[in-house]
Motif scaffolding. Sequence first.
Motif, short mmCIF file in Angstrom:
data_model
loop_
_atom_site.label_atom_id
_atom_site.label_comp_id
_atom_site.label_asym_id
_atom_site.label_seq_id
_atom_site.Cartn_x
_atom_site.Cartn_y
_atom_site.Cartn_z
N GLY A 1 80.91 -43.02 -8.44
CA GLY A 1 81.83 -42.08 -9.04
C GLY A 1 82.10 -40.85 -8.19
N PHE A 2 81.73 -40.91 -6.89
CA PHE A 2 81.98 -39.80 -5.99
C PHE A 2 83.30 -40.02 -5.26
CE2 PHE A 2 77.13 -39.91 -5.58
CZ PHE A 2 76.98 -39.13 -6.73
N ARG A 3 83.71 -39.01 -4.51
CA ARG A 3 84.88 -39.16 -3.65
C ARG A 3 84.54 -40.09 -2.50
NH1 ARG A 3 87.63 -33.12 -3.11
NH2 ARG A 3 88.13 -32.85 -5.34
N GLY A 4 85.36 -41.12 -2.33
CA GLY A 4 85.05 -42.15 -1.35
C GLY A 4 84.93 -41.63 0.07
N TRP A 5 85.89 -40.81 0.51
CA TRP A 5 85.89 -40.38 1.91
C TRP A 5 84.73 -39.44 2.22
CZ3 TRP A 5 86.40 -35.32 3.52
CH2 TRP A 5 86.84 -34.38 2.57
N ILE A 6 84.32 -38.63 1.24
CA ILE A 6 83.16 -37.75 1.46
C ILE A 6 81.90 -38.58 1.59
CG2 ILE A 6 81.72 -35.97 0.41
CD1 ILE A 6 84.20 -34.77 -0.83
N ALA A 7 81.74 -39.56 0.72
CA ALA A 7 80.58 -40.45 0.81
C ALA A 7 80.61 -41.25 2.11
CB ALA A 7 80.55 -41.40 -0.39
N GLY A 8 81.81 -41.63 2.56
CA GLY A 8 81.93 -42.35 3.83
C GLY A 8 81.47 -41.51 5.00
N LEU A 9 81.89 -40.26 5.03
CA LEU A 9 81.46 -39.36 6.10
C LEU A 9 79.95 -39.13 6.06
CD1 LEU A 9 84.29 -36.66 6.08
CD2 LEU A 9 83.91 -38.44 7.78
N ALA A 10 79.43 -38.95 4.84
CA ALA A 10 77.99 -38.74 4.70
C ALA A 10 77.19 -39.95 5.18
CB ALA A 10 77.65 -38.43 3.24
N MET A 11 77.66 -41.15 4.83
CA MET A 11 76.98 -42.36 5.28
C MET A 11 77.06 -42.51 6.80
SD MET A 11 75.21 -45.04 4.71
CE MET A 11 75.25 -45.45 2.96
N THR A 12 78.18 -42.14 7.38
CA THR A 12 78.32 -42.22 8.84
C THR A 12 77.33 -41.30 9.53
OG1 THR A 12 80.68 -42.72 8.61
CG2 THR A 12 79.93 -41.96 10.76
N VAL A 13 77.25 -40.06 9.06
CA VAL A 13 76.30 -39.11 9.65
C VAL A 13 74.86 -39.59 9.45
CG1 VAL A 13 75.39 -36.75 9.50
CG2 VAL A 13 77.86 -37.15 9.39
N LEU A 14 74.56 -40.05 8.23
CA LEU A 14 73.21 -40.56 7.95
C LEU A 14 72.88 -41.76 8.82
CD1 LEU A 14 70.64 -40.58 6.23
CD2 LEU A 14 71.86 -41.99 4.56
#
Length: 225
Positions: free
Chosen positions: A199-212
Motif C-alpha cells: 500500500g506504499f507508493r511504488g516508485w518510492i519503494a522501488g528506489l528504497a529497494m534499489t539502495v538497499l
Amino acid sequence: MLSTSINPHPIIVRPRLLDTIDRVSEMCFGLFMALTFVGAVSAVTAPQDAGRTMLHTALGCNLAWGLVDAVMYLVRTLTERGRRLSLAQAVRNAKDPSVAVSSLRDALSPAWQALVDDAELESIRSRLAKAHDLPDKPALGPQDFLAAAGIFLIVVLATFPVALPFVVFREVSTALLVSRALTIVLLFAAGVALGRHAGFRGWIAGLAMTVLGIALTVAIVLLGG
C-alpha cells in the motif's frame, strides 16, 4: 496469525502457490547470490573466459541454493501446518470453552488481539468443535510441491540477468555495465511490487529497494560472499 474465518478445509488449503512477498523475496535472494560473483569481476584482470566461468559458477550456486530454499519452504510449510492443526485439535477437544477461547487468543498476533473480541473467538471455537474433517496429521499436497518448484525456478532464473551479459558481450567493462543496469532495473521492479502490495507508493519503494540492494551487495562482497 490465526484467521477469523473457517473454510471447509482450514488446515490444508493454500489459496495461491506463492504470494507477492514470496516471489519478490526469492527473486532478490537469487539476484544477490549471483551478484556476489559479479562483484568480484575486474574489467582489467578478468581472463577471456571469465564470462562463461562466472555464468557456470553462479548458475551452479543458485541451483544449489534454489534447491535448499525449496526444501526449506516445504519444511516450513509442514511445520506451520502442524502447529495450526495442533491448535485446531486442542480447541476442538477442550472441555472448557473458556480455555479453548484463550488458546485461540494466544495464537493471534499482538496487533490482532486487540481487534478480535471473545464473541468472535467463541464463534470460531464453536465451529471447530463441530468439525469432523480435520486431518490426523499435517501433510503436503501437490500445490506445496508446485510452490517449492516455483521457488527453485525463481532463484535459478534470477542468475541470468546478472551473469548472462558476460557471455553475450566480449568486453568485460560492457558486460559489467549491462549487468549492473539490469540489476538496478530488477531491484527497482521488486521494490515497486512490494510497495504496491503493502500500500506504499511504488516508485518510492522501488528506489528504497534499489539502495538497499546495492548496500547489501557491497556488504556481501566486503564480507567475502
